[in-house]
Every structure is written in structure tokens, then in C-alpha cells.
Design a protein around this motif. Sequence first.
Motif, PDB file in Angstrom:
ATOM      1  N   GLN A   1       0.833  -1.208   0.000  1.00  0.00           N
ATOM      2  CA  GLN A   1       0.000   0.000   0.000  1.00  0.00           C
ATOM      3  C   GLN A   1       0.860   1.248   0.000  1.00  0.00           C
ATOM      4  OE1 GLN A   1      -0.356  -2.377   2.315  1.00  0.00           O
ATOM      5  NE2 GLN A   1      -2.487  -2.966   2.518  1.00  0.00           N
ATOM      6  N   HIS A   2       2.029   1.153   0.577  1.00  0.00           N
ATOM      7  CA  HIS A   2       2.922   2.307   0.541  1.00  0.00           C
ATOM      8  C   HIS A   2       3.481   2.462  -0.874  1.00  0.00           C
ATOM      9  CE1 HIS A   2       5.156   5.479   2.539  1.00  0.00           C
ATOM     10  NE2 HIS A   2       6.163   5.156   1.757  1.00  0.00           N
TER      11      HIS A   2
ATOM     12  N   VAL B   1      16.453   3.970   3.462  1.00  0.00           N
ATOM     13  CA  VAL B   1      17.326   3.744   4.611  1.00  0.00           C
ATOM     14  C   VAL B   1      16.563   2.842   5.563  1.00  0.00           C
ATOM     15  CG1 VAL B   1      18.597   4.791   6.515  1.00  0.00           C
ATOM     16  CG2 VAL B   1      18.348   6.036   4.350  1.00  0.00           C
TER      17      VAL B   1
HETATM   18  C1  FAD Z   1      -6.646  -0.615   4.051  1.00  0.00           C
HETATM   19  C2  FAD Z   1      -5.212  -0.301   4.232  1.00  0.00           C
HETATM   20  C3  FAD Z   1      -4.695   0.825   3.631  1.00  0.00           C
HETATM   21  C4  FAD Z   1      -3.364   1.146   3.810  1.00  0.00           C
HETATM   22  N1  FAD Z   1      -2.891   2.282   3.212  1.00  0.00           N
HETATM   23  C5  FAD Z   1      -1.598   2.621   3.423  1.00  0.00           C
HETATM   24  C6  FAD Z   1      -1.056   3.822   2.871  1.00  0.00           C
HETATM   25  O1  FAD Z   1      -1.750   4.582   2.201  1.00  0.00           O
HETATM   26  N2  FAD Z   1       0.240   4.113   3.107  1.00  0.00           N
HETATM   27  C7  FAD Z   1       1.052   3.308   3.878  1.00  0.00           C
HETATM   28  O2  FAD Z   1       2.220   3.654   4.069  1.00  0.00           O
HETATM   29  N3  FAD Z   1       0.565   2.184   4.399  1.00  0.00           N
HETATM   30  C8  FAD Z   1      -0.731   1.827   4.221  1.00  0.00           C
HETATM   31  N4  FAD Z   1      -1.204   0.700   4.810  1.00  0.00           N
HETATM   32  C9  FAD Z   1      -0.391   0.020   5.823  1.00  0.00           C
HETATM   33  C10 FAD Z   1       0.626  -0.946   5.295  1.00  0.00           C
HETATM   34  O3  FAD Z   1       0.041  -2.205   5.120  1.00  0.00           O
HETATM   35  C11 FAD Z   1       1.793  -1.076   6.294  1.00  0.00           C
HETATM   36  O4  FAD Z   1       1.283  -1.549   7.518  1.00  0.00           O
HETATM   37  C12 FAD Z   1       2.523   0.226   6.554  1.00  0.00           C
HETATM   38  O5  FAD Z   1       2.884   0.834   5.336  1.00  0.00           O
HETATM   39  C13 FAD Z   1       3.751  -0.045   7.357  1.00  0.00           C
HETATM   40  O6  FAD Z   1       4.379   1.143   7.693  1.00  0.00           O
HETATM   41  P1  FAD Z   1       5.942   1.184   8.010  1.00  0.00           P
HETATM   42  O7  FAD Z   1       6.673   0.701   6.837  1.00  0.00           O
HETATM   43  O8  FAD Z   1       6.210   2.542   8.505  1.00  0.00           O
HETATM   44  O9  FAD Z   1       6.037   0.203   9.247  1.00  0.00           O
HETATM   45  P2  FAD Z   1       6.714  -1.227   9.368  1.00  0.00           P
HETATM   46  O10 FAD Z   1       6.190  -2.134   8.333  1.00  0.00           O
HETATM   47  O11 FAD Z   1       6.590  -1.614  10.772  1.00  0.00           O
HETATM   48  O12 FAD Z   1       8.217  -0.965   9.001  1.00  0.00           O
HETATM   49  C14 FAD Z   1       9.095  -0.271   9.797  1.00  0.00           C
HETATM   50  C15 FAD Z   1      10.449  -0.404   9.157  1.00  0.00           C
HETATM   51  O13 FAD Z   1      11.369   0.400   9.850  1.00  0.00           O
HETATM   52  C16 FAD Z   1      12.610  -0.302   9.916  1.00  0.00           C
HETATM   53  N5  FAD Z   1      13.328   0.240  11.073  1.00  0.00           N
HETATM   54  C17 FAD Z   1      12.994   0.167  12.376  1.00  0.00           C
HETATM   55  N6  FAD Z   1      13.896   0.825  13.121  1.00  0.00           N
HETATM   56  C18 FAD Z   1      14.824   1.323  12.283  1.00  0.00           C
HETATM   57  C19 FAD Z   1      16.021   2.076  12.469  1.00  0.00           C
HETATM   58  N7  FAD Z   1      16.422   2.482  13.668  1.00  0.00           N
HETATM   59  N8  FAD Z   1      16.749   2.405  11.373  1.00  0.00           N
HETATM   60  C20 FAD Z   1      16.345   2.005  10.123  1.00  0.00           C
HETATM   61  N9  FAD Z   1      15.231   1.290   9.916  1.00  0.00           N
HETATM   62  C21 FAD Z   1      14.470   0.957  10.979  1.00  0.00           C
HETATM   63  C22 FAD Z   1      12.240  -1.742  10.053  1.00  0.00           C
HETATM   64  O14 FAD Z   1      13.274  -2.566   9.588  1.00  0.00           O
HETATM   65  C23 FAD Z   1      10.997  -1.825   9.169  1.00  0.00           C
HETATM   66  O15 FAD Z   1      11.337  -2.195   7.842  1.00  0.00           O
HETATM   67  C24 FAD Z   1      -2.534   0.341   4.603  1.00  0.00           C
HETATM   68  C25 FAD Z   1      -3.051  -0.802   5.190  1.00  0.00           C
HETATM   69  C26 FAD Z   1      -4.376  -1.127   5.017  1.00  0.00           C
HETATM   70  C27 FAD Z   1      -4.891  -2.347   5.653  1.00  0.00           C
END
Ligand code: FAD
Lengths: 256, 385, 327
Positions: C276-277, C290
Motif C-alpha cells: 500500500q505504501h 534507509v
Molecule cells: C486498508 C489499508 C490501507 C493502507 N494504506 C496505506 C497507505 O496509504 N500508506 C502506507 O504507508 N501504508 C498503508 N497501509 C499500511 C501498510 O500495510 C503497512 O502496515 C505500513 O505501510 C507499514 O508502515 P511502516 O513501513 O512505517 O512500518 P513497518 O512495516 O513496521 O516498518 C518499519 C520499518 O522500519 C525499519 N526500522 C525500524 N527501526 C529502524 C532504524 N532504527 N533504522 C532504520 N530502519 C528501521 C524496520 O526494519 C521496518 O522495515 C494500509 C493498510 C491497510 C490495511
Amino acid sequence: MNIVVCMKQTFDTEAKIALDANGKINKQGVSLIMNPYCEFAVEEALRIKEKHGGEVTVVSVGGPEAQDALRQALAMGADKAVLVDPGMEEVDEFATATILAKAISGMQYDIILGGFRAIDDGSAQVAGRVAEILGLPVVNVVVKLDIEGGKAVATKEIEGGSQVLEVSLPAVFTAQKGLNEPRYPSMKGIMQAKKKPMDKKTLADLGLDAAQVAPKVKVLSYFLPSARAAGKIIPGEPADAARDLVKALREEAKVI
Amino acid sequence: MSEPLMLFDEVRDAIVASGGEEIQMCMQCGLCTGSCPWGRMEEKAEFNVRAMFHMGRLGYDGYESDDFLFACTTCNQCGVKCPRGIKIPNVVRSMRSVICETGGIPKNLKAVLGSINSQGNPWSQEKDDRTAWTAGHDVPEFTPDKEYLLYVCCTSAYDGRSQKVARSIVDLLKAAGVSFGIIGNEEKCCGESVRKIGAEEEFGNLARHNIDLFNKKGVKKIITTSPHCLYTFKNEYPEFGAEFEVVHYSELLHNLVSGGKLKFSKPVAKKVIYHEPCYLGRHSRIFDAPRELLGAVPDLEMAEFKGNRDFSMCCSGGGARIWMETKAGQRFSDVKVKEASESGSQVIATACPYCIVMLEDSLKNQNKDEEMSVKDISEILKESL
Amino acid sequence: MAKGIWVYVEQRDGKVKKVTYELLSAGRKAADSLGEELCAVLPGKGVAGIAPGLGEYGADKVYVLESDALEQYTTDGYANAVAALAKEKEPSAILMGCTVTGRDLAAQVAQKLGTGLLTDCTDMALENGQLVFTRPIYAGKAFVKAACPEARPVMATIRPNVLAVEGTQAGRTAEVVNVTPNAGDIRQIIKDTVLQVSTRPELTEADIIVSGGRGMKGPENFKILEDLADVLGAAVGASRAAVDAGWKPHSFQVGQTGKTVSPVVYIACGISGAIQHLAGMSSSKCIVAVNKDPEANIFKVADYGIVGDLFEIVPLLTEEFKKIMAS
Ligand SMILES: Cc1cc2nc3c(=O)[nH]c(=O)nc-3n(C[C@H](O)[C@H](O)[C@H](O)COP(=O)(O)OP(=O)(O)OC[C@H]3O[C@@H](n4cnc5c(N)ncnc54)[C@H](O)[C@@H]3O)c2cc1C
């Protein structure tokens, strides 16, 4: 308050762009939508009408398929639609504006609205040209519009801020994102739209000949951006990696 | 003073003409609304099935929005209860199709349809990358001598998380000696959720494309990774002349286990709660196969949600909701994760790529992704091979 | 016979926008090849002092259009003044920066002159004695090369930062020609102008986006992304996980149910790259990731990646960018 909206049908934002055998943009299998900026314009027209009364006419230059977008505007609540099919291979902004202005010149209007740009060619000049042809003032990239007693107060974006301008009506305004949140057509609106007038015109109907709308701009070729290279992980200690990454962005990717 | 409400019969006629004739059977008892998961959320939702039927029938304005007509996940919890036997999701679909024809669908869904039209998948990913999930993995290509086509859902083809599910299923099929192969890049989305948007034209294009392709390649039987593909291939493609035998992978594996062709030997000593995908359970009546498969894994402790089988709560990803925003406090998957966590389960198992997306998202948002995980049953089975 | 390549000098409060110098540099080369003169057109009030210096950047002549009526930019005032002069002098080309003002002005002038206008160009070249412009269409998913074969002047607006400022000659001065401008009837009456200091660009309009995800660990840590964004003139975005956690408002969300963006550079920090992202940003021209997890999905779409702790890497990047932005 009679309002005319210039509206364009465009490829949708997800469209995959490919070239056909003649090197032109391939239009096969692409969804067509109302240009989102024009949708803001339609919505604003409806809001003005709801507040001040009057009639909303939506005008588009395009092929028969553009009727879908016009019908959407009618379903949203516009009263009339006019489609001018120029029947030409290539139209540029000069041609489009000439046609629109001619079509509008036969109508009653106090306000003309349009999207500030179309998401396909992004040229952002048609509405301004229409204003010029009709001898009207234009305010572009409008994010707020108030109509009061023959005058309009419009807030437009400028570099690093915003500006509030006052113009006397009739005038032309182009809509920027943020102006409003367009409504969905209601089921009832869709049914009613089927009975609203959709006026289809040719250049001859408007009294225009080919020479008057001959494009000024000539397309020489289309091309696609070069394919993505495989991604690179920059190795090394954090400080080295950061330095190398910045260097690569500037010297290799040339994006910073 | 309020304006008088004018009836507008043409709306009902249009709904009927698009296949929603059952809207006329409704007697407004409200059992649908009473059973709808939207009504059971922490934060009050606008959505109300009964009211929507009423308004649609009389031609009133005001329910054609993200939070109303397009809120329904088509989970069919209401359909189970309806004393008039109305196929409610089908009426919802037909109402949406009236709107969709005019281009007035929610913004997010426009992008989905755009991607469907130009890339053949809803995720805005390159059509030529459809088989990227097979990289480094030996996946047989479908040829006419193969018994089954393995049709991988777009989500499992493109979503990094879900790709693992596709690979697990491949490994299991191989372990059981099933004759199968994939087609890959020429395939397009099955269109189940596309039709639920109301996009009849796009759905028809997808169905015709896939049917032609499958016939050309000599496909007779299809294994689906997703219950959504299963549903549409089985129930909707025949309208377009399809004559394939279609199974969800869980049914097939279940048969293989029963026939002794597949055995699970490695213990998976975890407490696993099974989340029922609506399109596998309620819509396709496959309740036992996934449970019995999990039951065949040594040391695995099974748990059940309080509402299960016909009364299982949806994840909120059906009916195209997977591409739309649901406010925190109204996400069904949040409620499911909470219950799963309270049950002391370590794993939430399911058998649908959409459910995985939704549940995993809730797990992360509740910061429970360290203590619990969401798995497709195929992943657990593979671990146990 | 139409002669002369014109560059519109965009200035605010006497400070010339860099894009003007870029256009002068490119215009200089074209003028030399075509054997024409390069003229700068400078409308405003109290701006005459800028004029001679434009010679250093290549202008042969500067038309100074000084008037009270032109103290502030208005569409009518500037368009009338520039178009009237163009009608009199008949230049062969008029170039402007593709800025909010340049875009606004160019369309009006082009129509007053009944000529063609190519907007938002990313390149300009001479081919067979004709100026040819390249412009992105469909949000950069394709490009078109186009020209204006007959009508004169050919007009174009060119994006800032795509042409280099080169060949400047210290001490070279331009001939200053004072013109009494005809600003005509100005129908847009300015009621108020609000300037915000250092606003970041809107997410969907930004050329560079720095985005943070759940890896940011908390709202306070977005500061390091904001510092990086400010060095780059970038917008700040977020994943839905960061939005759901309440670290950033929904207006920052990039993705399927947030905003769809296609900037030139997208820098994803602590974002795993869920589909989704990706649906909201994978059409970005250059993606940088990063992330401390080498297996993170984001690396599959990234053009450049660093595997490491973002809290260490991001501040280092900010420092490195500072160095090159200064040079
Ligand atoms: C209906 C629906 C719609 C959605 N729409 C969107 C949308 O529009 N946009 C969206 O973004 N998501 C959307 N999502 C959510 C999507 O499925 C993911 O859950 C979300 O994108 C995850 O966000 P994230 O990558 O920030 O978090 P995570 O998946 O938890 O990833 C965090 C990352 O950070 C890294 N990390 C942690 N600490 C550090 C550090 N100190 N240094 C470097 N790296 C680190 C980890 O390795 C990991 O890869 C949607 C979900 C649903 C169900």
C-alpha cells in the motif's frame, strides 16, 4: 449567476503510458476520468450556484468519449453540457482555447472556471488564454473563492505564500487542489443527468474554420523515460555510505 | 424548514436493471443492520444496510459515499440472517454499479480501476513483474499436460509479505506431487473485488481476458491461492462461458492429506487461532478443510474466535475496502487481533491474502507484532513438512 | 523579421530568481548559434539597479520596464507591459521560468501575441536552427519534444534547476534600455499578500520527499527528517503506520489510502515498503531507502539503499547534502 466550467477528460493517474506503432501515446486500454483539477472547478461552480442561484454549464473540447466526463458533471449537479468535437488529429492549447472561447462567447456567463492544469499534458494555460480571448481578467491557482455583489474575492497561491485578489465579474478562475472537496454524484443525480441537455457541436457549428484553430505548437516526437536500472545498496561505514549516496544522487542519478 | 422528501422511482428502476431486483424484497426488518460488524465497532459508523436499502428504493440522496454505500465489505454476515433470503452483497454491488458507470466512485478506487485497466492488477504494479515472486524459487510453468493451473492472486504476486504465501503453496503442492504450473505475466486480476466496486465493464474485460487465456493454454482445472479468486472463477466466470473446475488450495491440500499423499511431521508447538475468510467460509461454504489441515499439524493447539463459521467477523478487506481508509476504532481487524491476543494465541492463521494484509496491519498498529504473528495456513503447513 | 531571444527576469524585492540566470545562460548559447541578441526583460519598480549586472550572465540588452503600476506582480499589469513591448520589438523567442508567476504570465502573453507556448519544459535545444523544447507529460511517465515552427515569438516556460548557470563573465555589462511600460488596466486588485517563512512544499507538488515510517519510533524523531527536508527544500511524508500511531496527521500519509506522489527523489526512512505504501510512491523517479533490515521490501524498489540505523544515517545525509547544496 451563470457559471461556465471548462472541463477536460484525461487519462487516469494510474495509466501506464506506452507508445503505439506510430510513436504516439497509446490510448488503448486506459481509463479516462474527469481531470481532477476540473473536478474542483465543477464542484466550486455547484457551490456558487447553490448559494447564489443560476445555471452551471460545462464545456469540453474532445472526442465522443468525453461525454462520460460531462455526464459525471451533470450527475454532480451541472445543468447543461456542451461538447465540441474538433475532429482534428492534433490540437494545442491555442486551438483548444480558441474553440472554448468561441463556444462560451455565445452563452450567458458571470463566472468561468477551469482546472488550473490538466494532469495529462500539464500545460496550465488554456483557461488563461480563454480569458484573454474573451477580454476577461483571470486569477489562477485559486484555493478560495467568494462571490459578492458582482465581485469575486479569490485567494491564490503564490511562491512562498498566498495572495488575496479582488476582481469584478465576469472573470475567469482556475482551481487548485484545496479549493474544495468534490462531491460524488448521487444516484438520483445520475438519473436526472440522463435527461439534461448534452449539446454536441462541430467546429462548423461554432462558425470556426480549420485555419482559425490551426495549432501553433508542433509535436516532434514522444519518448519514454529510460528504464529503471537495478537498485544499488551502498556499502560501507555509515559516514562513507552517506557520502557515497549523496555523491551518487548528484553525479550518477543527477537528481539533486 | 426541511424540504419535503421526493420519491424518485427511477433510482430503484436503475438498481433493478443492474441486477439488484432483490432490493424490492426487503421488508425493512433491520436484522441485517443488527448483524453488521460496522454496528459493533468502538466508534459509531454511519453505515446502515437497512437505511441504505430504504433510501435506494425510494430514490433519496445522501448515501453514495466512502462511508456508506462504499463502506460495505460484502462479508455477507447480514445475508445469513436475512429472513427474506436477499443476497445483500449482490444488491450492494448493483447499487455501486449505477454510480460507477458515471465515474463517481471513491477516489482511491478510481486509482484501482486505472491500475486494473493499464496493468491488469489493482496495486499499481508493473504487469511484467507479476511473476517476480518466483525469483530464486523453482515454480513450474503451466503446460497442457499439467493437471492444474495455479492462479496466484495479485496480492500474493506483488505484495512482499504475501509473496511468501504463494511460495509456501507452491512448496506444498510440490511436496504432494501435484501436477501444476503457473501462467504468470499474461494473467490479469480475477476481478472479484473489481466487480464489487461496481465496475461491470472492467470486470467483464478481465473475465473475458482470463477465460480466453486459460482456454488457449489448455487449462481445465484451477487452484486459487485466494478465496476471492475462487469465488469469482466459480460463481461469476460461468456467466462468460467459463467451464473450469476450481478449488481453493486448502480444499485440495485437505483432499491430499485425507488421501495420504501429504503428511505433516514437524511439530509446530503454538497456539493458533483461525480467522475465517468470508469468501472461503460464508460465501464458499468451506469451513472444515482449513481447520482439519491445521489439526493435522503435530503439537499445534487450535483456538477459535467466539464468532466463527457463519458468524465469523470479517477482516474489513472485502468489497474493495482493502483499498480504502477505515478510521481507527472502526477497523474490524483491530477487534479480531484484540480477541486473538486475549485468547493467548501466538498465531492468527487464515487463508486469504486480504485477511493477512488487514490483520497484520492491525497487529502492527497495536504493537503486537513482536509477540504474535499472522500466518497463512500454507505457511504453517510448510513449516510442518 | 523577428529578432532577439528574450528572457523574462523574475525578481521579488529586487532579488533575481536563480532560474532567470539559468535561462540567460541557455539563451546566450542559443542566441550565439542563431546570431541573435539576448535580451532580458525586467518589469518592476525600483529594479533598474539589477539591470547592468545581467550582462554577466549573458544578456546583451536589458529592457527595464519601471513603473509604480508594476511594483507588485499582477497578471494584467505584467502581461500588458511585456506583450506591448514584444509587439513592438518582435523578438523570436521569449523564455520564462516555470514558476507560479512565470506560468501565470506566459499564458496571457502568449495569447496576446497569438503564439504557441510550451510550458514546464525540462530541456531546450537548437535543432536545424529551430528551438526545440522537451517537456514531461503524464506526470513524467512520458516526454514530448515540441517546437513552434511558424508563429513568433516562440514561448516557453522552463523548470528551475534543469539548466545550468555557466559561462558567466564578471564585469560584462548589458546595454540598459529604459522603456515606459504600458501596464494598461489592471483588473486584479491585490487585497492582501501573506508570505510564510520557509514553508515546505505540498507533498504532491514536491520534487523531493523525505518520508518516515514506524522505524522513526516516535513523533519527536521526525525532527531529523525535517532537518534533512529543509536542506533539500523537500516535503515530509509518512507511512500509514506513522500516521496511525499519531506521529503525523493523515495529510502526510503516502500510499494507497493517502497521497499518490511521484517526486524526482523519494527518500524512505524506516519504512518497510508494504504494497500500500508502494502504490503511492513507486512512480517516483529515484527512490532512496534507509532501513536496518536488509530484507525489507523497500529495497526491492529502491534505486539506492543504505542498510543501517536511520538515526545514525539520516543526520549524516543531512550534513553531506548541506555540503553539496552549498557548492
Ligand atoms: C486498508 C489499508 C490501507 C493502507 N494504506 C496505506 C497507505 O496509504 N500508506 C502506507 O504507508 N501504508 C498503508 N497501509 C499500511 C501498510 O500495510 C503497512 O502496515 C505500513 O505501510 C507499514 O508502515 P511502516 O513501513 O512505517 O512500518 P513497518 O512495516 O513496521 O516498518 C518499519 C520499518 O522500519 C525499519 N526500522 C525500524 N527501526 C529502524 C532504524 N532504527 N533504522 C532504520 N530502519 C528501521 C524496520 O526494519 C521496518 O522495515 C494500509 C493498510 C491497510 C490495511
